[in-house]
Design an enzyme around this catalytic site. Structure first.
Site, PDB file in Angstrom:
ATOM      1  CB  VAL A   1      -1.129  -0.140   1.005  1.00 36.86           C
ATOM      2  CG1 VAL A   1      -1.778   1.310   1.216  1.00 36.86           C
ATOM      3  CG2 VAL A   1      -1.765  -1.114   1.040  1.00 36.86           C
ATOM      4  CB  CYS A   2       3.972   2.100   1.799  1.00 37.43           C
ATOM      5  SG  CYS A   2       3.381   1.852   3.385  1.00 37.43           S
ATOM      6  CB  ALA A   3       4.830   0.228  -3.126  1.00 33.54           C
TER       7      ALA A   3
END
Length: 166
Positions: free
Chosen positions: A59-61
């Site tokens: 999700v961060c990516a």
């Protein structure tokens, strides 16, 4: 303290995000050259501060790539991606993913940023790193938008963040 979840498991943060209309707290974070940077380094620019636990998660990516796409189109806005990752790891991520329009910043030297912005996780498996949040600042560093994502595994509201820049 705010309540968030990690895959449904409750966690608490160190406080609350800065309020809309408030002056954003200054910070000392570390860039890819291992230099300390703060809000003054981006003076006169609108800012999206994308706060993520670690770029080494899906999700961060995804959110970093989405904000990178936006940053490529808006030269009046700088996108700062703040994580607990070391600058070396942030650099590898950005190179591998082709995200050249965001500015990755590390909390490697201290956690003051996370405490001051109210996103330091106090308990649970991610204790000691940040919750997922987005803070949008105008050119005078006043908060135009602030979102703490209630479930760490979910993406932020990109449209609301971008709309706050208008």
């Amino acid at each position: 303290m705010a309540k968030i979840t990690l895959k449904g498991t409750p966690c608490t943060t160190s406080g609350d995000l800065p309020k809309v209309g408030a002056k954003a707290p200054d910070f000392k974070l570390v860039n890819g050259s291992l230099a300390n940077v703060g809000l003054g380094d981006f003076k006169g620019k609108k800012k999206i501060i994308s706060i993520v636990p670690s770029l080494d998660t899906p999700v961060c990516a995804i959110s970093t790539k989405r904000f990178d796409e936006y940053a490529a189109k808006d030269k009046n806005t700088v996108v700062l991606v703040v994580s607990s990752d070391l600058p070396f790891a942030q650099g590898r991520f950005c190179s591998a993913e082709g995200t050249s329009h965001v500015v990755p910043l590390s909390m490697m030297r201290d956690r003051h940023f996370a405490r001051d912005y109210g996103v330091l996780i106090q308990d649970g498996p991610l204790e000691g790193i940040t919750a997922r949040a987005v803070v949008v600042l105008d050119a005078e560093d006043r908060v135009a938008h602030a979102q703490l994502v209630a479930e760490i595994g979910q993406e932020p509201d990109y449209a609301a963040a971008i709309a706050a820049l208008k």
